[in-house]
Design a protein around this motif. Structure first.
Motif, short mmCIF file in Angstrom:
data_model
loop_
_atom_site.label_atom_id
_atom_site.label_comp_id
_atom_site.label_asym_id
_atom_site.label_seq_id
_atom_site.Cartn_x
_atom_site.Cartn_y
_atom_site.Cartn_z
N ILE A 49 1.90 32.63 -27.33
CA ILE A 49 3.50 33.00 -27.27
C ILE A 49 3.56 34.07 -28.37
N HIS A 50 3.53 35.43 -27.88
CA HIS A 50 4.12 36.39 -28.79
C HIS A 50 4.16 37.67 -27.81
N THR A 81 5.73 40.66 -27.76
CA THR A 81 5.59 42.03 -28.15
C THR A 81 4.01 42.36 -28.15
N LEU A 82 3.14 41.74 -28.71
CA LEU A 82 1.82 41.88 -29.03
C LEU A 82 1.13 41.77 -27.81
N CYS A 83 1.46 40.69 -26.75
CA CYS A 83 0.91 40.56 -25.79
C CYS A 83 1.07 41.79 -24.70
N LEU A 117 -4.34 35.59 -25.05
CA LEU A 117 -3.41 36.71 -25.62
C LEU A 117 -3.05 37.58 -24.63
N PHE A 169 7.48 37.82 -39.69
CA PHE A 169 7.36 36.67 -39.03
C PHE A 169 7.90 35.46 -40.08
N TRP A 176 -3.87 42.29 -37.01
CA TRP A 176 -3.09 40.77 -36.42
C TRP A 176 -4.16 39.71 -36.38
N LEU A 200 -3.30 35.72 -35.59
CA LEU A 200 -3.78 35.32 -34.51
C LEU A 200 -4.32 33.94 -34.59
N LYS A 247 -1.94 31.26 -35.40
CA LYS A 247 -0.87 31.20 -34.48
C LYS A 247 -1.67 30.43 -33.30
N ASN A 269 0.79 27.15 -31.79
CA ASN A 269 1.23 28.44 -30.93
C ASN A 269 2.99 28.03 -30.73
N ASN A 310 10.05 32.92 -22.70
CA ASN A 310 8.69 33.18 -22.64
C ASN A 310 8.56 34.35 -21.48
#
Length: 681
Positions: free
Chosen positions: A174-175, A177-179, A217, A296, A498, A502, A505, A509, A678
């Motif tokens: 669950i991220h 922006t990066l996804c 991811l 973050f 990252w 990651l 994370k 998550n 999400n």
């Protein structure tokens, strides 16, 4: 005391896996019976001797009663579960009480799925499959069995520790922006460059995805690619984990750091490293620089320690991997085509982070033709077995006359040079003489053996094309090593800042902390979108030294065992046709709901759920997609609507009033899939 065996009808061992305790037990049993002066028998011989009476008994029952065992329990409480797939008998055994009949049956079906992904349509011919699973070369056989054993152990470990494999659904990191950035990078940079290169040897990248341990991811599919089924994706994750196991555990701190991670410290922050400039990009990996602005925020202070402990991980990436041939389901405008050949490239970026690419191979059209012919001969054989003859046996689409024309062209295109092609030509000529000639017997039961023979020959062509290495060794049928290295380097540069975040994370998550204010008394939940095969659940990290919302050590382990037990219980009720389960267990209150919605989110009226027999395939999405069939069954009464299926499991403290718990479940179900929360799920 665990064992899984695949055997032929003649009691020949095609594959065996045992744990150390079972192996020791067998060796002691058969070692004691050896004459003095003789060594211990080969373990494979001992296993064959041990299971021979069961295998022969099953074959006898099938021959004389057209029935067989599905399971039995011995006097010493060893559970045996058996399942016959064509001429291969799968036997799973447990003698330590850790697995029940359902667990063993699931293990059998998962093993069958692994073999299908590895060998494709060769599994449709028992004779050819026997040769693949038990090569004459003992070294080759040992390597193959070791690989299959390793895959089975990897799956068992994931199922015991990973919630996504417990419920058999994919978990995304669950991220948002990066996804989004990674999906865009895969589409516009990576896949575009690879598919535009002359070094791709005719292969085309269809799918590319990034795995952080077992979590997804980012996932990208090219425009002309079929969607990847959840079953295949979960299998590929197992294979990737087997190639590059996740042996980094941020929850297991160094002893000297334990005091600083007690869970009572101040809020912690994590800042990604700045992107390197052209001038200092070569040194930025060796000397990470932290920014001064926290980006973050994490509620759990353990994260800072775990992130710091990962800074030292600078393992040089392994050489690009040799691709594995995998056989996956493809949806086409003409329908579904199972077990189509692909090449799987799993490129490790850092320990715990991998890039996986699936490519379409140049000769994949041959596999589609083979499947179409196999399906036609299977339908003809079934009609002839049912007593239909003449025109009644040949009706349907495509007609046998269409198949005749296409198969003639197919064999001509293959050419007569290969032995397998010549054998197919001979069998097909004999089939035509019997079926289509005026003086021949025509379409009757006498044609059944020739239908079987045609299927065997077609599977042989498939094996020759996709499982045996090409004789032209000077023409590499894969992405070149330099192209793989370029893909690996591009992805590493993208994720360099990252990677540490990651890895942490992926272990945390989402946490329960963000839900406790809205849902007091809620201990844990798992929500699954069965239409997309994705799940969301708070992390369950169980270590002796780490404190989390679940408590510490034995307390957290106890709650985890309750969650695993709840999933098993709800599957049994779902198998019996129940879509709602609520039960109290000591200090806890468990709820399970399965429901359907239309595309707008409107909850549809609950219908009857089909009741399945005890020996049916296990409920899930990995080995057998139960939910795809359930959606198809439910959608019959909702023609023209897109129907979605969801599941929610919750664990509450038992002191919370029942009406509050049910209210929580309703609110949680609507909150979890909100686009604002999400967006990529």
């Amino acid at each position: 005391m665990k064992c899984l065996l695949i055997a032929s009808e003649s009691a020949e061992v095609l594959f065996q896996w045992t744990d150390a305790e079972f192996q020791q037990n067998v060796q002691e049993q058969y070692g004691a019976s050896q004459e003095e002066g003789h060594g211990l028998p080969a373990f494979e011989d001992s296993i064959s001797t041990l299971f021979a009476p069961i295998i022969i008994s099953c074959s006898t029952m099938v021959d004389r009663l057209s029935d067989s065992y599905t399971s039995f329990t011995t006097e010493n409480n060893h559970i045996y579960v058996l399942h016959q797939f064509d001429e291969c008998l799968y036997i799973a055994v447990n003698g330590d009480g850790e697995e029940g009949e359902g667990d063993l049956r699931r293990k059998i079906y998962v093993m069958k799925k692994m073999i299908e992904v590895m060998f494709g349509m060769v599994t449709l011919s028992s004779n050819l499959l026997r040769r693949e699973l038990r090569p004459q070369d003992t070294e080759q056989r040992a390597r193959l069995w070791k690989h299959l054993q390793s895959l089975l152990e990897t799956y068992s470990q994931l199922r015991e520790n990973d919630q996504s494999f417990l419920v058999e659904a994919v978990e995304r990191l669950i991220h948002p922006t990066l996804c989004e950035q990674c999906i865009e990078f895969l589409e516009r940079r990576l896949v575009q460059q690879l598919n535009g290169s002359v070094e791709r040897a005719g292969e085309e990248v269809l799918h590319a995805f990034i795995l952080i341990h077992t979590k997804l991811l980012a996932f990208y599919s090219s425009r002309n690619a079929s969607s990847l089924s959840t079953s295949d994706l979960l299998t590929l994750i197992i294979m990737a984990q087997n190639m590059y196991p996740s042996n980094i555990d941020p929850d297991d701190p160094h002893p000297e750091d334990v005091e600083s991670t007690s869970g009572s410290g101040p809020d912690s922050f994590y800042t990604p490293e700045p992107s390197p400039t052209d001038r200092d990009s070569s040194s930025s990996a060796d000397k990470p620089v932290r920014g001064s602005t926290p980006v973050f925020e994490f509620v759990d202070p353990d994260v800072q320690m775990a992130e710091d402990s990962l800074q030292a991980l600078e393992v040089p990436p392994p050489a690009p991997s040799t691709p594995r041939r995998v056989f996956l389901e493809v949806s086409h405008k003409d329908g579904l085509y199972p077990m189509m050949p692909h090449s799987m490239y799993c490129l490790p970026l850092w320990p715990g982070i991998s890039l996986v690419m699936l490519t379409k191979i140049p000769t994949s059209a041959v596999a589609m033709s083979v499947y179409m012919f196999l399906e036609a001969f299977a339908k003809l054989e079934k009609r002839l077995s049912e007593g239909q003859e003449g025109s009644a046996a040949t009706r349907g689409q495509p007609t046998i006359h269409d198949v005749r024309s296409k198969l003639d062209k197919f064999i001509k295109a293959l050419g007569p040079s290969e032995i397998q092609s010549a054998q197919l030509q001979n069998v097909w000529t004999e089939f035509k003489n019997r079926a289509f000639s005026r003086g021949g017997p025509g379409f009757n039961r006498d044609l059944i053996p020739w239908c079987k023979n045609m299927k065997t020959q077609l599977c042989g062509i498939y094996r020759q094309c996709f499982l045996i290495e090409s004789g032209q060794a000077n023409i590499p049928q894969r992405l070149s090593p330099s192209l793989q290295e370029r893909a690996q380097t591009m992805m590493q540069e993208k994720l360099m800042d990252w990677k540490d975040f990651l890895l942490v994370k992926s272990k945390r998550n989402i946490t329960m902390v963000s839900y406790l204010e809205d849902f007091p008394g809620l201990i844990h939940f798992i929500c699954v979108d069965r239409s997309t095969g994705q799940m969301i659940a708070p992390s369950l990290n169980i270590t002796e030294r780490n404190t989390s919302e679940l408590g510490k050590g034995p307390v957290a382990q106890f709650i985890k065992s309750k969650v695993w037990s709840l999933v098993s219980t709800t599957r049994r009720y779902l198998q019996k046709g129940y879509s709602t389960v609520t039960l109290r267990d000591g200090d806890f209150y468990f709820c399970y709901f399965l429901w359907f919605e239309n595309e707008t989110g409107y909850k549809l009226e609950a219908g009857d759920i089909p009741i399945l027999p005890d020996e049916s395939a296990p409920i899930g999405m990995l080995a057998w997609d139960y939910y795809r069939k359930l959606l198809r069954y439910y959608s019959k009464n909702h023609q023209g609507e897109v129907v979605k299926c969801y599941e929610l499991l919750t664990v509450h403290l038992g002191v919370i009033p029942t009406e509050i718990i049910l209210q929580h479940c309703r609110q949680l179900a609507s909150k979890l899939w909100e686009p604002s929360r999400n967006p990529l799920l």
